[in-house]
Design a protein around this motif. Sequence first.
Motif, short mmCIF file in Angstrom:
data_model
loop_
_atom_site.label_atom_id
_atom_site.label_comp_id
_atom_site.label_asym_id
_atom_site.label_seq_id
_atom_site.Cartn_x
_atom_site.Cartn_y
_atom_site.Cartn_z
N LEU A 1 -0.67 137.85 8.58
CA LEU A 1 0.43 138.08 9.53
C LEU A 1 1.48 137.01 9.32
O LEU A 1 1.16 135.83 9.12
CB LEU A 1 -0.09 138.05 10.97
CG LEU A 1 0.93 138.28 12.09
CD1 LEU A 1 0.29 139.05 13.25
CD2 LEU A 1 1.48 136.95 12.63
N VAL A 2 2.75 137.42 9.37
CA VAL A 2 3.86 136.48 9.28
C VAL A 2 4.83 136.77 10.43
O VAL A 2 5.21 137.92 10.66
CB VAL A 2 4.59 136.60 7.93
CG1 VAL A 2 5.92 135.85 7.96
CG2 VAL A 2 3.72 136.05 6.81
N LEU A 3 5.18 135.71 11.14
CA LEU A 3 6.17 135.78 12.22
C LEU A 3 7.44 135.11 11.74
O LEU A 3 7.40 133.99 11.20
CB LEU A 3 5.65 135.05 13.45
CG LEU A 3 6.65 134.77 14.58
CD1 LEU A 3 6.79 135.99 15.47
CD2 LEU A 3 6.23 133.56 15.41
N THR A 4 8.58 135.78 11.92
CA THR A 4 9.87 135.21 11.52
C THR A 4 10.88 135.38 12.66
O THR A 4 10.61 136.06 13.65
CB THR A 4 10.42 135.90 10.26
OG1 THR A 4 10.56 137.31 10.52
CG2 THR A 4 9.51 135.69 9.07
N GLY A 5 12.03 134.75 12.47
CA GLY A 5 13.14 134.93 13.41
C GLY A 5 12.85 134.37 14.79
O GLY A 5 13.36 134.90 15.79
N ALA A 6 12.09 133.32 14.85
CA ALA A 6 11.65 132.79 16.15
C ALA A 6 12.23 131.40 16.39
O ALA A 6 12.68 130.71 15.47
CB ALA A 6 10.13 132.72 16.20
N ARG A 7 12.24 131.01 17.65
CA ARG A 7 12.39 129.60 17.99
C ARG A 7 11.03 129.14 18.44
O ARG A 7 10.64 129.31 19.60
CB ARG A 7 13.44 129.39 19.08
CG ARG A 7 13.79 127.90 19.24
CD ARG A 7 14.96 127.69 20.16
NE ARG A 7 14.56 127.44 21.53
CZ ARG A 7 14.17 126.26 22.00
NH1 ARG A 7 14.06 125.22 21.19
NH2 ARG A 7 13.85 126.12 23.27
N ILE A 8 10.27 128.58 17.54
CA ILE A 8 8.88 128.20 17.80
C ILE A 8 8.87 126.80 18.37
O ILE A 8 9.28 125.84 17.71
CB ILE A 8 8.02 128.27 16.52
CG1 ILE A 8 8.07 129.67 15.91
CG2 ILE A 8 6.59 127.86 16.82
CD1 ILE A 8 7.37 129.78 14.56
N HIS A 9 8.42 126.68 19.61
CA HIS A 9 8.19 125.39 20.25
C HIS A 9 6.70 125.11 20.06
O HIS A 9 5.85 125.68 20.74
CB HIS A 9 8.56 125.45 21.72
CG HIS A 9 8.33 124.17 22.47
ND1 HIS A 9 9.10 123.05 22.28
CD2 HIS A 9 7.40 123.83 23.40
CE1 HIS A 9 8.67 122.08 23.07
NE2 HIS A 9 7.63 122.53 23.76
N THR A 10 6.38 124.22 19.13
CA THR A 10 5.00 124.09 18.68
C THR A 10 4.12 123.29 19.62
O THR A 10 2.90 123.39 19.55
CB THR A 10 4.95 123.40 17.30
OG1 THR A 10 5.42 122.05 17.44
CG2 THR A 10 5.80 124.15 16.28
N VAL A 11 4.69 122.45 20.48
CA VAL A 11 3.96 121.47 21.29
C VAL A 11 3.18 120.50 20.38
O VAL A 11 2.13 120.00 20.72
CB VAL A 11 3.03 122.14 22.33
CG1 VAL A 11 2.58 121.14 23.40
CG2 VAL A 11 3.74 123.30 23.04
N ASP A 12 3.73 120.29 19.20
CA ASP A 12 3.16 119.36 18.23
C ASP A 12 4.27 118.40 17.83
O ASP A 12 5.23 118.81 17.13
CB ASP A 12 2.64 120.12 17.02
CG ASP A 12 2.02 119.20 15.96
OD1 ASP A 12 2.13 117.97 16.10
OD2 ASP A 12 1.42 119.73 15.00
N PRO A 13 4.20 117.13 18.25
CA PRO A 13 5.30 116.21 17.94
C PRO A 13 5.51 115.98 16.45
O PRO A 13 6.60 115.55 16.03
CB PRO A 13 4.87 114.91 18.64
CG PRO A 13 3.41 115.04 18.88
CD PRO A 13 3.14 116.49 19.05
N ALA A 14 4.52 116.28 15.61
CA ALA A 14 4.69 116.11 14.17
C ALA A 14 5.66 117.12 13.58
O ALA A 14 6.32 116.85 12.56
CB ALA A 14 3.34 116.20 13.47
N LEU A 15 5.76 118.29 14.18
CA LEU A 15 6.70 119.33 13.77
C LEU A 15 7.08 120.09 15.03
O LEU A 15 6.49 121.12 15.34
CB LEU A 15 6.08 120.27 12.74
CG LEU A 15 6.99 121.40 12.23
CD1 LEU A 15 8.15 120.85 11.42
CD2 LEU A 15 6.19 122.40 11.39
#
Length: 554
Positions: free
Chosen positions: A13-27
């Motif tokens: 599965l691939v997700l694109t076109g998102a504003r991903i808020h990862t809750v990971d300070p490294a990224l």
Amino acid sequence: MNRRTAPATPADLVLTGARIHTVDPALPEAQALAVLDGRIVWLGPDTGAADWTGPDTELIDAGGRLVLPGFIDAHNHVRLGSDGACVQLAGVRTLDGIHERIRTWHAAHPDAGWIEAEAFDYSAIPGGRMPRAADLDPATGDTPAFVLSYDVHTAWLNTAALRRLGITRNRTSLPFGEAETDPVTGEPTGFVKDFAVKGLSRDGHRALRGLGVPWAAPDRQYGRLAKSLDDAIGFGITTVVEPQNSLDDLALFERARAEGRLRSRIVAALFHPRGTTAADLDDFAAAARRFDGDRLRVGPLKLYIDDVVEPRTAALLEPYAGCGHHRGETFYPAEEFAGLLAGLDARGFQCFVHATGDRGIRTVLDAVEHARTVNGPRDARHQVVHVECLDPADVPRFAELGVVACMQPRHCAPEIAGPGQDWAENVGPDRWHKAWPMRSLHEAGTVLAFSSDWNVAEMDPMVGIYTAVTRRPLGGGEAWQPGETVDVGTAVHGYTMGSAYANFLEEERGSLTVGKLADFVVLSRDILRAAPEDIPGTVAETVVVGGDIVHRAS
């Protein structure tokens, strides 16, 4: 992670076109992610997604929407309801309104052997007193009635139910609660306390089933569980922590898994009532070994130190407002509870302890401190659950002792607990500053694990996040104790990484990070940028668990 060369195996599965808020300070942010074998294998810009896309890769175009880690509801009673066979009393604020709802239901079910209802609000009873059988009798007649409070901590029975259940002035200590008696006549009033402590226990449920109360029947329990699990996944809750179960209840989760209803992952805590034996603890440990997967895990123990503020059964440091010397009781003397918790800690159990009053909370913190002295410090992550009325002197002790504050933001909404409501009036204005001090705890370094406490309050995380950020009524209005609000990022963290850490899940859940389980939600609105009043009503448009799309909003 942004690979420049194509992977050996395309993603599932691939997700694109998102504003991903990862809750990971490294990224902290990304536009796209890839999933293989149920886990995240890549996060990065949209331009890198093609490297992970093959002919069989499932594609999700987020259309610029916000993507968050799946919500982890750290305290959600999915086994309790709500129950479609019960009269629903949520929102009814008068005794006449309760009578009307019951009469309407009974007219539609004239042959019912029992009238069962749930979610009655204490404030509906005139004069701030607790309900009595005589309050129910006009609407129920000779049909036994069993009515649960909105917090499921008390039960309200009519005269026919008192007879059916064998409750008399000489039999008030019951397997499912403590029946109150009239101080003048000594007769049972119809109000039963400690239902959550006793009635939801293994013995309490068996006693209710044996007495023919339909609410306790296994099929009714399963119906409540299945419906609540469907609701959870629809809200983007990909992990549910069910905080109070007996060993008997685990079969319900196994049935849900076998029937495909267990789309959210489950952590099930086992109830440790007074009287739990060493043999019981052995059985609990065996269950934890048996159920140790990422879909269904058993292990923590649930205990109570006090009850709830509304019926004045929480343990306070000073007396309730207008109640003379009454300040509530703890279920254990402080020294006994300290010894109990130290023994459980020594065996490696994590403990979830219900504590709402400031004296109850202090008793738990003292017990954790004692356990650390006796056993030595360890990463126990014991939780104080609810933390409703906290003395400021105890705020720093949470972080110092490594205790998690498992809190339910919706409970502090003004229309539920604020001025004019039973919670605020029982505590009194001089203690309102102690109410749900989320910001103070956060600033002191406490791990906050947020949750709904369904079906005490709405399950939807959007409702909890809105309340944490505003402390205003759901329909708008004045904030109550706004100095204890948190920002939206902190609230999201409480529903994701905070709850993951609280349950020893941070290595595989709580953030969108390469290597972790691919549990995430695409929201209809960017709640990190939206006005707070727009957060409620935001829906989970797509929910993914382990790389599988398990829900799409209609």
